[in-house]
Scaffold this active site. Structure first.
Site, PDB file in Angstrom:
ATOM      1  N   SER A   1       0.847  -1.185   0.000  1.00  0.00           N
ATOM      2  CA  SER A   1       0.000   0.000   0.000  1.00  0.00           C
ATOM      3  C   SER A   1       0.890   1.245   0.000  1.00  0.00           C
ATOM      4  O   SER A   1       2.105   1.138   0.056  1.00  0.00           O
ATOM      5  CB  SER A   1      -0.929  -0.017   1.215  1.00  0.00           C
ATOM      6  OG  SER A   1      -1.872  -1.054   1.066  1.00  0.00           O
TER       7      SER A   1
ATOM      8  N   HIS B   1       0.586   3.471  -2.527  1.00  0.00           N
ATOM      9  CA  HIS B   1       0.663   3.911  -3.922  1.00  0.00           C
ATOM     10  C   HIS B   1      -0.692   4.393  -4.434  1.00  0.00           C
ATOM     11  O   HIS B   1      -0.916   4.469  -5.643  1.00  0.00           O
ATOM     12  CB  HIS B   1       1.139   2.769  -4.809  1.00  0.00           C
ATOM     13  CG  HIS B   1       2.421   2.158  -4.367  1.00  0.00           C
ATOM     14  ND1 HIS B   1       3.569   2.896  -4.224  1.00  0.00           N
ATOM     15  CD2 HIS B   1       2.741   0.894  -4.004  1.00  0.00           C
ATOM     16  CE1 HIS B   1       4.546   2.092  -3.808  1.00  0.00           C
ATOM     17  NE2 HIS B   1       4.061   0.883  -3.665  1.00  0.00           N
TER      18      HIS B   1
ATOM     19  N   LYS C   1       4.229  -6.311 -10.252  1.00  0.00           N
ATOM     20  CA  LYS C   1       5.340  -5.380 -10.466  1.00  0.00           C
ATOM     21  C   LYS C   1       6.627  -6.097 -10.064  1.00  0.00           C
ATOM     22  O   LYS C   1       6.665  -6.838  -9.094  1.00  0.00           O
ATOM     23  CB  LYS C   1       5.134  -4.108  -9.635  1.00  0.00           C
ATOM     24  CG  LYS C   1       3.873  -3.339 -10.083  1.00  0.00           C
ATOM     25  CD  LYS C   1       3.791  -1.910  -9.585  1.00  0.00           C
ATOM     26  CE  LYS C   1       3.707  -1.761  -8.093  1.00  0.00           C
ATOM     27  NZ  LYS C   1       2.705  -2.600  -7.425  1.00  0.00           N
TER      28      LYS C   1
ATOM     29  N   ASP D   1       7.153  -9.069  -4.282  1.00  0.00           N
ATOM     30  CA  ASP D   1       5.922  -9.301  -5.039  1.00  0.00           C
ATOM     31  C   ASP D   1       6.037 -10.578  -5.866  1.00  0.00           C
ATOM     32  O   ASP D   1       5.118 -11.390  -5.917  1.00  0.00           O
ATOM     33  CB  ASP D   1       5.632  -8.101  -5.955  1.00  0.00           C
ATOM     34  CG  ASP D   1       5.300  -6.856  -5.167  1.00  0.00           C
ATOM     35  OD1 ASP D   1       4.142  -6.430  -5.199  1.00  0.00           O
ATOM     36  OD2 ASP D   1       6.197  -6.310  -4.494  1.00  0.00           O
TER      37      ASP D   1
ATOM     38  N   HIS E   1       9.073   3.343  -3.871  1.00  0.00           N
ATOM     39  CA  HIS E   1       9.090   2.986  -2.453  1.00  0.00           C
ATOM     40  C   HIS E   1      10.166   3.771  -1.736  1.00  0.00           C
ATOM     41  O   HIS E   1      10.640   3.370  -0.692  1.00  0.00           O
ATOM     42  CB  HIS E   1       9.388   1.503  -2.272  1.00  0.00           C
ATOM     43  CG  HIS E   1       8.464   0.617  -3.006  1.00  0.00           C
ATOM     44  ND1 HIS E   1       8.708   0.188  -4.277  1.00  0.00           N
ATOM     45  CD2 HIS E   1       7.268   0.085  -2.650  1.00  0.00           C
ATOM     46  CE1 HIS E   1       7.706  -0.582  -4.680  1.00  0.00           C
ATOM     47  NE2 HIS E   1       6.823  -0.654  -3.725  1.00  0.00           N
TER      48      HIS E   1
END
Ligand SMILES: Nc1ncnc2c1ncn2[C@@H]1O[C@H](COP(=O)(O)OP(=O)(O)O)[C@@H](O)[C@H]1O
Ligand SMILES: Nc1ncnc2c1ncn2[C@@H]1O[C@H](COP(=O)(O)OP(=O)(O)O)[C@@H](O)[C@H]1O
Ligand SMILES: [Mg+2]
Ligand SMILES: [Mg+2]
Ligand SMILES: [Mg+2]
Ligand SMILES: [Mg+2]
Lengths: 209, 331, 331, 209
Positions: free
Chosen positions: C55, C57, C105, C110, C219
């Site tokens: 989260s 973004h 991504k 991820d 990030h």
């Protein structure tokens, strides 16, 4: 003595110089109780007005004042644009077709300018606006046969400084209520600069009407 | 001051140039002005709806130009009301003969400049009506002073007046529904950080490490009071309490909610605010017809938010739901 | 750290709660998860499209859930990949029997979490395909390392894969068009200020008064280099040069452009960036099919922007233009 | 000596304490070359794992390791969640149905954990990841009949410190290229804490296998 187009031109040039010098200061004052653009607005508008009249020929004071007024209306924006713009426009009506102004015409022009400010802004004396400088200065002009430079600058300075203790009722500072007390009104300061540059041009022998 | 700009004195011009490039399907810029109008303006048989004000509130106001909302937006210098000549140009460009409504936020500068433009347009035989938005309950409402500011609730006025205009209503009808919207909308904001007018080069005010400003205006005008940072729930409660004191709502009343970011607030935080807002409204059995969360009326890169509540009747909710196709508001 | 939050450890939960309240017409939250899915999921006869990630973004990724884009978004902790159990729950919830595409991504976390979830789903007999987005040209592309990051260009992949899925295409077709999109999209970002993960309580990095970071990740991962602040025109030029070196375009090629704000950048500045971007592309006679300016893939309250270019063919532009009805992307 | 469920439980409790203590430190390390969540991730996951096993009864080491692994997979997220989670899951297969582990079973379990890490993350020694601690530590365990606490802690510390001079090839720090040199790898540090807490529990007479 008579006040003519050349002298009016010099005054506007002087006023522009003063405003450019005080651009950051006026903006700072407006940051404290407004939105921080008064210096930017005035500097933009007077720069335009000064170069407009420097490059134009005028047969009468009226058309000079009209050009200044129109330029201020179109270039300043915010509250001060319509106010100063209207003041010059109203004065221009009095000065129409006059190559030069004697004391009476001069005072009548500034008096019309004040009426314009009041009509446009609907502020009263004591509301912490430029009116708090203009109203007493015009009243003093009306009641004095001779407009002495030092008296003009002293009075407008004093009235400008007095705005510090007022609580704003009009303009953006009014949103602050009591918190506006303790700060000078930016428009009162720019109006002081207007009268101070007028006084200076009288002193410099550019002559008072 | 670190900003993605070229010349601090050219930000409005550069922005509008970029905007026209990006959205030439929807917008055009009136030559030699800072006026953005609908690609298809003037729309014949339709009342023109114009708004505007200082720049720095993007997407307001040009982001709302398009089908179902505004016909034109007049963009002043940053935080500075546009001038009458520009407003007049916008009026002339969008008038199709049915008249033009000016949606004005209640600031002395905007009021005077729009009024002067309206007088000029009327002198040219264009019918002009004006509606003044003053939704900010942070400011005392008084006829002796400037009165309340217009803030994010203005977007609801654009939407609703624009929707009725799109249906072909008369100027008087569009004016009436705009006024009704103004009467039923209330907002209040707060700030976590200040913002910097590019040409001024430094922040308009200062806030300490743990300080926030309750009641902040959208030009960095100070608000009601500085307090120390509180939780999102407490802040939502304070803003909403002030709004509800001024806009009494009863059980089963229907509202639209706008949680507006002031420019630098992550969407995440706006949704956290809305969590509490929806909780409070549910407790009071007030029905939320629709919620808008995002940046609608910003203040450059200020961090903070405002909450707006619009009380709806059938007409208002129908117009709120009507189709709109603008850059920043699509329905 | 001044933020509109309650508990730094509850920001994701609070945000999702607020989001569901605000958009209950479009979204629902899978009970006891941080998974947001289409109100009408699973949509029968349609391939499911899922994305997600850490989260912070927002509006990515839940803002893109809806008709014509994603069926589900899996929301991890701030800047932290979601876990396989959550991803699996999303897959199960959106699968209508036609299979599910995962748009991932390219970050180690991820990749691993989505892969584990895919294995679990396949073990349950659900068809799963994966596409990995790695559009960030700021990072060297190497098979020996982690490779390139996925940033704002991911939104184009959501849009295009979602549009084809909405038309009833097979999983293989949707996967193929998603891969084609990835092959044709490139991005690069830069930051003016850092951001603060709420639970960390202090900024992830520091930038001096006049310093910017070129090539910044979403990030707060450091970029290519720190330089002193430059004009918007220069910054646009640097980012675009890097993109164009990697995505060779010839005259008359057609592209979509995204000027993405990282969270705290005023729209004004994004449009100023776009002014230069459109100028450069015009000079090169590259045709801009559509421009997207706004916040699409943010990094909490970071100030800065990214530029993405997607090279279009007829299929891609048709799918980009197709209808979409999500919170943050409407067509 | 044998390593049993009670001792494994004490180790996880100790590890959790160490991670909580170092939460801010690990996050700071990750801020320098990653995204600043490693401490948060590990603290969240180990807290859950520790309270999960504290409140459960286990007949064998395998089911304890499985619970830890599953909890880490479901609660940590990021890169470290699947990695540490997989490590514990792979070890749990070796420890299945074992009430206690002798040296060989213990080393086989940790060796399986390392295989899991490599399978999941595909990193090599020298890529500046937690592998740079795990790989040499497991090799040392395999080649030493007795696992001495002080040697275990010294070796894992040394290998952790060695990551400082490496250039990252895997994980988020790889985006930094040469700029990653000069910083410790956060996952190497959390892995060091894992082995250090194991060594500590041996020292505290909780016995080494
Ligand atoms: N109603 C009014 N009547 C007279 N002067 C006013 C009025 N409202 C504002 N002013 C003057 O205008 C000044 C502010 O001008 P400026 O900052 O340029 O415009 P804005 O407030 O729109 O940003 C104030 O300091 C005050 O002197
Ligand atoms: N491919 C990999 N193999 C082994 N370890 C890795 C790999 N990628 C990352 N790591 C480890 O994970 C750590 C980062 O974990 P964490 O910060 O929790 O996840 P993220 O990078 O997703 O934010 C790194 O310091 C590194 O030790
Ligand atoms: Mg001002
Ligand atoms: Mg102003
Ligand atoms: Mg992470
Ligand atoms: Mg990390």
């Amino acid at each position: 003595m008579l006040w003519d187009v050349e002298q009016a031109k010099k005054w506007i040039k002087r006023l522009n110089d003063k405003i450019q010098e005080n651009k950051a200061y006026l903006t700072e004052l407006d940051q404290a109780i407004g939105d921080g653009d008064h210096g930017l607005n005035m500097a933009r508008g007077l720069q335009e007005a000064a170069s407009k009249i420097a490059n134009s020929h005028y047969d009468d004071l009226g058309s000079l004042f009209k050009d200044v007024g129109m330029t201020l209306i179109a270039k300043v924006g915010g509250a001060s644009g319509p106010l100063y713009g209207t003041a010059f426009m109203k004065a221009s009506l009095v000065l129409k077709d006059r190559k030069e102004a004697d004391r009476n015409a001069f005072v009548a022009a500034f008096s019309a300018a004040l009426d314009g400010l009041k009509m446009r802004g609907k502020a009263q004396v004591g509301d912490k606006t430029m009116i708090d400088v203009w109203d007493p200065v015009i009243a003093w002009m009306k009641s004095h046969e001779t407009i002495r430079a030092n008296e003009l600058v002293d009075l407008s300075k004093e009235k400008m400084e007095d705005t510090k203790e007022l609580e704003a009722k009009k303009g953006r500072a009014a949103y602050l209520g009591r918190r506006s007390v303790g700060h000078l009104d930016p428009g009162a300061v720019s109006s002081y600069l207007l009268f101070a540059s007028l006084a200076e041009s009288f002193e410099k022998g550019e002559s008072a009407p | 001051m670190k900003k993605l700009i070229n010349d601090p004195n050219q930000v409005v011009d550069d922005m509008l140039a970029g905007m026209v490039e990006a959205h030439s399907d929807k917008l055009k810029r009136l030559p030699d002005t800072n006026v953005m109008i609908r690609k298809d303006a003037p729309v014949s048989g339709k009342v023109g709806v114009i708004s505007g004000g200082g720049s720095g509130h993007e997407p307001a106001h040009a982001g709302y130009v398009g089908k179902g909302m505004l016909d034109g937006a007049v963009c002043g210098e940053v935080f500075t009301s546009p001038t009458p000549d520009q407003i007049l140009a916008a009026i002339q460009a969008v008038d199709s003969g049915k008249g033009v409504l000016l949606i004005i936020k209640n600031y002395t500068g905007d009021m005077m400049n729009f009024e002067m433009a309206a007088e000029m347009a009327e002198a040219e035989g264009i019918q002009v009506a004006k509606v003044v938005v003053n939704d900010d309950v942070a400011v005392e409402d008084s006829t002796y002073t400037t009165g309340r500011r217009g803030i994010a609730g203005t977007v609801f006025v654009h939407k609703i007046a624009g929707a009725l205009a799109e249906q072909g209503a008369t100027l008087a009808e569009v004016e009436a529904v705009a006024k009704k919207t103004v009467e039923n909308v209330r907002s209040m904001g707060m700030a976590l950080t200040p913002c910097t007018v590019p040409a001024a080069g430094k922040p308009g005010f200062e806030l300490g490490e743990n300080e926030i400003e309750i009641g902040m205006g959208i030009h960095g005008e100070p608000g009601i009071e500085k307090t120390s940072i509180q939780s999102a729930d407490e802040i939502a409660q304070i803003l909403l309490n002030n709004i509800l004191e001024d806009l009494p709502l009863k059980e089963h009343d229907k509202v639209a909610v706008m949680i507006n970011g002031l420019g630098a607030t992550p969407l995440m935080e706006l949704y956290i605010i809305h969590k509490k807002v929806s909780e409070i409204l549910r407790e009071k059995r007030i029905h939320i017809h629709e919620t808008f969360v995002g940046e609608f009326m910003t203040s450059l890169e200020m961090a903070g938010c405002s909450i707006s509540l619009l009380k709806l009747d059938d007409q208002l909710s129908e117009l709120l739901d009507a189709q709109a196709d603008t850059i920043a508001f699509k329905k």
